[in-house]
Design an enzyme around this catalytic site. Structure first.
Site, PDB file in Angstrom:
ATOM      1  N   HIS A 121     -61.679 101.269 -27.284  1.00 53.96           N
ATOM      2  CA  HIS A 121     -60.460 102.071 -27.832  1.00 53.96           C
ATOM      3  C   HIS A 121     -59.313 102.169 -27.061  1.00 53.96           C
ATOM      4  O   HIS A 121     -59.603 101.875 -25.545  1.00 53.96           O
ATOM      5  CB  HIS A 121     -60.882 103.523 -28.208  1.00 53.96           C
ATOM      6  N   ASP A 198     -67.598 106.115 -22.450  1.00 54.54           N
ATOM      7  CA  ASP A 198     -66.561 106.860 -23.705  1.00 54.54           C
ATOM      8  C   ASP A 198     -68.052 107.060 -24.559  1.00 54.54           C
ATOM      9  O   ASP A 198     -68.143 106.396 -25.076  1.00 54.54           O
ATOM     10  CB  ASP A 198     -65.843 105.679 -24.043  1.00 54.54           C
ATOM     11  N   GLN A 201     -68.007 108.600 -29.820  1.00 55.34           N
ATOM     12  CA  GLN A 201     -68.441 108.129 -31.030  1.00 55.34           C
ATOM     13  C   GLN A 201     -69.973 108.126 -31.083  1.00 55.34           C
ATOM     14  O   GLN A 201     -70.590 108.171 -31.967  1.00 55.34           O
ATOM     15  CB  GLN A 201     -68.129 106.948 -31.573  1.00 55.34           C
ATOM     16  N   LYS A 224     -64.853 115.664 -32.818  1.00 53.97           N
ATOM     17  CA  LYS A 224     -65.511 114.618 -33.341  1.00 53.97           C
ATOM     18  C   LYS A 224     -67.103 115.034 -33.622  1.00 53.97           C
ATOM     19  O   LYS A 224     -67.859 114.333 -34.360  1.00 53.97           O
ATOM     20  CB  LYS A 224     -65.610 113.385 -32.748  1.00 53.97           C
ATOM     21  N   CYS A 362     -56.853 102.142 -33.413  1.00 58.11           N
ATOM     22  CA  CYS A 362     -56.705 102.076 -32.015  1.00 58.11           C
ATOM     23  C   CYS A 362     -57.343 101.271 -31.149  1.00 58.11           C
ATOM     24  O   CYS A 362     -58.009 101.626 -30.244  1.00 58.11           O
ATOM     25  CB  CYS A 362     -56.957 103.765 -31.454  1.00 58.11           C
TER      26      CYS A 362
HETATM   27  N1  PLP Z   1     -62.851 106.660 -27.650  1.00 59.74           N
HETATM   28  C1  PLP Z   1     -63.215 106.254 -28.954  1.00 59.74           C
HETATM   29  C2  PLP Z   1     -64.379 105.461 -29.046  1.00 59.74           C
HETATM   30  C3  PLP Z   1     -62.789 107.029 -30.049  1.00 59.74           C
HETATM   31  O1  PLP Z   1     -63.207 106.694 -31.190  1.00 59.74           O
HETATM   32  C4  PLP Z   1     -61.805 107.905 -29.915  1.00 59.74           C
HETATM   33  C5  PLP Z   1     -61.122 108.589 -31.062  1.00 59.74           C
HETATM   34  O2  PLP Z   1     -61.145 107.909 -31.901  1.00 59.74           O
HETATM   35  C6  PLP Z   1     -61.207 108.262 -28.924  1.00 59.74           C
HETATM   36  C7  PLP Z   1     -61.645 107.466 -27.664  1.00 59.74           C
HETATM   37  C8  PLP Z   1     -60.216 109.084 -28.358  1.00 59.74           C
HETATM   38  O3  PLP Z   1     -60.474 110.449 -28.856  1.00 59.74           O
HETATM   39  P1  PLP Z   1     -59.364 111.742 -28.790  1.00 59.74           P
HETATM   40  O4  PLP Z   1     -58.361 111.352 -29.720  1.00 59.74           O
HETATM   41  O5  PLP Z   1     -60.336 112.830 -29.193  1.00 59.74           O
HETATM   42  O6  PLP Z   1     -58.821 111.888 -27.331  1.00 59.74           O
END
Ligand code: PLP
Length: 403
Positions: A121, A198, A201, A224, A362
């Site tokens: 991401h 990370d 998900q 999430k 993203c």
């Molecule tokens: N990392 C992953 C794999 C994500 O799917 C997301 C959000 O879609 C993020 C990071 C960023 O999360 P946040 O927008 O809650 O900071």
């Protein structure tokens, strides 16, 4: 798992969109909130609200107990050793920025290397690029095969004596790939390198035990996993967090301040400058308790059923291309049909009441690897049903016929 019973806890699922029953399949972006999470927010504002940590008065102490109790709930949820290892943030993005800034400042010099992956991401790419601009670090990228699986041999080849950290997602928000993160962490440790996961998900869909993984850091977002927006968590092993400098300065994160010298608070407060979102943390703890009550294994099994059921039917649709066919995959399906633009498909599905996400999710470098500009993404949560998958499949067929 009684899905109909669960759905009753989520009032939004009863609404209609353009006169059609809502079919919410954008859980990868954010999940809906059960009643008790929303009520925890209003209850605390109505009956407890006071700033935490600093007050001697009753309400402040009660608010502090709720806030620190939530930290304990998070600790238990991910099996951290101590609440000192649980830092509250605004979300995954802020968590990664915190770690990149702090770790980068203390442990990385020009020419040092971070390993990330091609499917990251933007929130796990851009902070490293900002550090690159500041310090001249190098970013190395683990490639993947056409099914969307990281190439572990190539991963191992990326390590050099300049590798300082690995930062990789556990589950892809686009491909659904569940990366073999435990094995990848062991590889990094063999090279004496810490690993940041990370878990944005993975936390909502599978058991994440930080001690079992032996992760050095993990980051995730409350919203999430059925919790409120604006709350996230950084887990870090105490021995690492102790060595990292603070990210932001201000109230709450200090022991003693003078114009000559300031000393910092103990963990986890060293990383929590300013008034925390103590209402949000209470609501987040309620969300985790809710998930625990249903059982993350039950949720995972249900979402896996939906994934297989949907994939099987979608593959029958002429012109269907599914991106991400890893052997180990979570409840996310990214797809395109023929040459129908993802935006057109998403907009027309929306008219049928079906909420999916369209675009690059993203993850533009991943889109470049896939050779597309964007995809349509359906992502499942615990409350989605087989009938909703049928509606999605019928919707895709209908839109396809229109073109
Ligand atoms: N990392 C992953 C794999 C994500 O799917 C997301 C959000 O879609 C993020 C990071 C960023 O999360 P946040 O927008 O809650 O900071």
């Amino acid at each position: 798992m009684d899905i109909q019973r669960i759905r009753q806890d989520f009032p939004i699922l009863d609404r209609t969109v353009y006169g059609k029953p809502l079919v919410y399949l954008d859980n990868g972006a954010t999940t809906q909130k059960p009643r008790m999470v929303v009520e925890a927010i209003t209850d605390e504002y109505y009956s407890v609200n006071a700033n935490v940590h600093r007050g001697v008065h009753y309400l402040s102490q009660q608010a502090t107990e709720l806030h620190e109790g939530s930290r304990e709930t998070v600790r238990r949820y991910i099996n951290a050793r101590s609440t000192s290892e649980i830092i509250f943030t605004r979300g995954t993005t802020e968590g990664i920025n915190l770690l990149v800034a702090s770790f980068g400042q203390e442990f990385m010099q020009e020419g040092d290397e971070v390993i990330i992956s091609v499917m990251e991401h933007h929130s796990n790419i851009v902070p490293w690029q900002l550090l690159q601009a500041r310090k001249g670090i190098k970013i190395k990228v683990v490639p993947m095969n056409d099914k969307g699986e990281l190439l572990l041999d190539e991963y191992e080849k990326l390590f050099t004596e300049r590798t300082k950290i690995v930062s990789i997602m556990q589950v892809s928000n686009v491909l659904g790939t569940i990366n073999p993160i435990k094995e990848m962490i062991a590889t990094a440790h063999k090279h004496g390198v810490p690993f940041m996961v990370d878990a944005a998900q993975s936390i909502p869909h599978m058991k994440v035990d930080v001690q079992d993984l032996d992760a050095d850091f993990i980051v995730f977002s409350a919203h999430k996993v059925y919790g409120p927006t604006g709350i996230g968590v950084v887990y870090g092993k105490e021995e690492w967090l102790d060595r990292l400098p603070p990210y932001q300065g201000g109230g709450e994160m200090i022991k003693q301040v003078s114009f000559e010298k300031t000393t910092f608070a103990d963990l986890p407060f060293k990383f929590e400058a300013g008034t925390p979102d103590y209402i949000g943390t209470t609501a987040f703890a309620k969300a985790l308790d809710y998930v625990k009550g249903i059982g993350i294994e039950n949720i995972a099994a249900h979402e896996h059923f939906l994934l297989e059921y949907a994939t099987e039917q979608m593959k029958e649709i002429p012109g269907m291309r599914i991106f991400g066919e890893a052997a180990n995959k979570g409840g996310v399906i990214s797809f395109l049909v023929g040459d129908i633009h993802h935006f057109d498909m998403g907009t027309l599905l929306d008219r049928l009441g079906i909420a999916v996400r369209t675009g690059h999710h993203c993850a533009q470098p991943l889109m470049q690897r896939l050779g597309v500009e964007g995809t349509i993404r359906a992502s499942f949560g615990m409350y989605n049903t087989r009938e909703e998958v049928d509606t999605l499949v019928a919707g895709i067929k209908r839109v396809s016929q229109m073109f």
